[in-house]
Design an enzyme around this catalytic site. Structure first.
Site, short mmCIF file in Angstrom:
data_model
loop_
_atom_site.label_atom_id
_atom_site.label_comp_id
_atom_site.label_asym_id
_atom_site.label_seq_id
_atom_site.Cartn_x
_atom_site.Cartn_y
_atom_site.Cartn_z
N GLY A 1 0.82 3.49 -0.47
CA GLY A 1 -0.03 2.33 -0.17
C GLY A 1 -0.65 1.76 -1.42
O GLY A 1 -0.72 0.54 -1.61
N GLY B 1 7.82 6.51 0.17
CA GLY B 1 8.40 7.83 0.47
C GLY B 1 9.89 7.79 0.72
O GLY B 1 10.63 8.68 0.29
#
Ligand code: AMP
Length: 395
Positions: free
Chosen positions: A375, A352
């Site tokens: 992830g 992010g």
């Protein structure tokens, strides 16, 4: 074996269950960022053009297996409807009578959004009965939720065993294509830029990448564990003491392989991690750091990293070079964003913060692939097989 994508499917008049990632930030029913909704539009539009009935399913937040209005997907149905310019029928449950009724109401060629999958504890348990119920809504399964592919849940893995046909969505297909290409056949020189808070979060990626890379550029708080392991004075910078041996081992193996591993040579230090704290640029190793923390890479480091990137043909970048949320410590990350954008080759960004940094630098369009699954992309680059991706292949 490569998995099929929606492009290969004949779905005219058929009901297609599409697992999407609509895990968007919502507060009091207001969506503050709908990037993930927009990212799914190409797959949804393609299926509609092909004449399918589209049944969308996602999780949102962590409702812990129970219905909770705070985590309802209803606001997303409205936003999606605006994007598509057609009605989106909302089903108040993702299985059972209410789900079936919504699908019937939408009719052939319609769009249905099911309520949060995680209102049922069976979703995260990958319960076979629940997966079968989800599957019973449709003829075909499409997975476009790369960000959830590292979890074996009913909607990402179990369901595949109960449908006749399955395929990857366009977004999922693109993720697997680009991440797979950097792992398996990168154009060289192949450079990784890793930063962020912790070595531990990215250790698997580092381990898996060492044999593949030509250069590894490390920044962010992560660098201080490596610097401390070299015996350099790092003041109060963030260090993972339990990883000092690991850091030495990584350096040793990098050296054996002839991989260029770069650490910051200068940095911006301050007494506290906060806006307005007095900042100073020091050489790395300068004892004048005292009790201060290193919070960004310095200009000489930027120059060195930029020079390495200038020759690169493949680049992956994950994690900021400093505390870029605070302007005084953002320069290193922004400069690296520009340098990555200028690469004449394939550039893949994940995480992010790195995505926000390229946006802040105004260079998003110049990045080859922006990986949305934080992830999941780290696990993929760490060499793990993702259950959601594997399930599609095995079919
Ligand atoms: P990650 O989620 O691991 O990519 O870490 C991102 C976070 O690392 C961001 O919130 C940054 O503010 C933080 N970070 C980056 N560099 C430093 C640093 N030198 N000291 C403390 N935090 C940092």
């Amino acid at each position: 074996m490569a998995s099929r994508t929606v492009n290969d499917l004949d779905v005219s008049g058929r009901r297609v269950f599409v697992r999407v990632d609509f895990n968007v930030p919502i507060k009091n029913g207001v969506i503050s960022d709908d990037t993930r909704i927009q990212a799914s539009l190409p797959t949804i539009r393609l299926l509609l053009e092909k004449g399918a009935t589209v049944i969308l399913a996602s999780h949102l937040g962590r409702p812990k297996g129970k219905p909770n209005p705070e985590y309802s997907l209803r606001p997303i149905a409205d936003r999606l409807s605006e994007h598509l310019g057609r009605p989106v029928h909302f089903a108040e449950d993702c299985i059972g009578e209410r789900a079936r009724a919504a699908v019937d109401k939408a009719g052939t060629g319609g769009v249905v959004l099911l309520e949060n999958l995680r209102f049922h504890a069976e979703e995260e348990k990958n319960d076979a009965g629940f997966a079968k119920e989800l599957a019973s809504l449709a003829d075909v399964y499409v997975n476009d939720a790369f960000g959830s592919a590292h979890r074996a849940h009913a909607s990402t893995e179990g369901i595949v065993h109960h449908v006749k046909e399955s395929a990857a969505g366009l977004l999922m297909g693109k993720e697997v294509e680009y991440l797979g290409r950097v792992l398996e056949a990168p154009d060289r020189p192949f450079v990784a830029v890793l930063g962020g808070a912790k070595v531990s979060d990215k250790l698997e990626v580092i381990e898996n990448m060492i044999p593949r890379l030509d250069a590894l550029l490390i920044g962010g708080a992560m660098a201080y564990t490596f610097l401390k392991a070299r015996g350099v004075a790092v003041g109060k910078s963030l260090v993972e003491t339990e990883l000092l041996d690991t850091a030495r081992d990584v350096e040793r193996r990098a050296q054996e392989r002839g991989l260029r591993l770069e650490l910051p040579v200068d940095h911006v230090v301050a007494p506290k991690l906060e806006q307005g704290a007095p900042a100073e640029t020091l050489e790395v190793g300068d004892e004048a750091i005292g009790e201060r923390m290193g919070l960004d890479i310095g200009p000489r480091t930027v120059d060195t990293y930029r020079a390495v990137l200038a020759d690169a043909k493949t680049v992956i970048w994950n994690g900021p070079m400093g505390v870029f949320e605070i302007d005084a410590f953002a320069r290193g990350t922004i400069e690296i964003a520009r340098a990555v954008a200028s690469v004449d080759g394939t550039t893949v960004i994940g995480g992010g913060d790195s995505i926000a940094a390229v946006a802040k630098a105004g260079v998003t369009d110049r990045i080859t692939h922006i990986s949305t699954g934080g992830g999941a992309s780290l696990e993929f680059l760490g060499g793990r097989t993702l259950p959601g991706v594997e399930a599609l292949k095995n079919r």
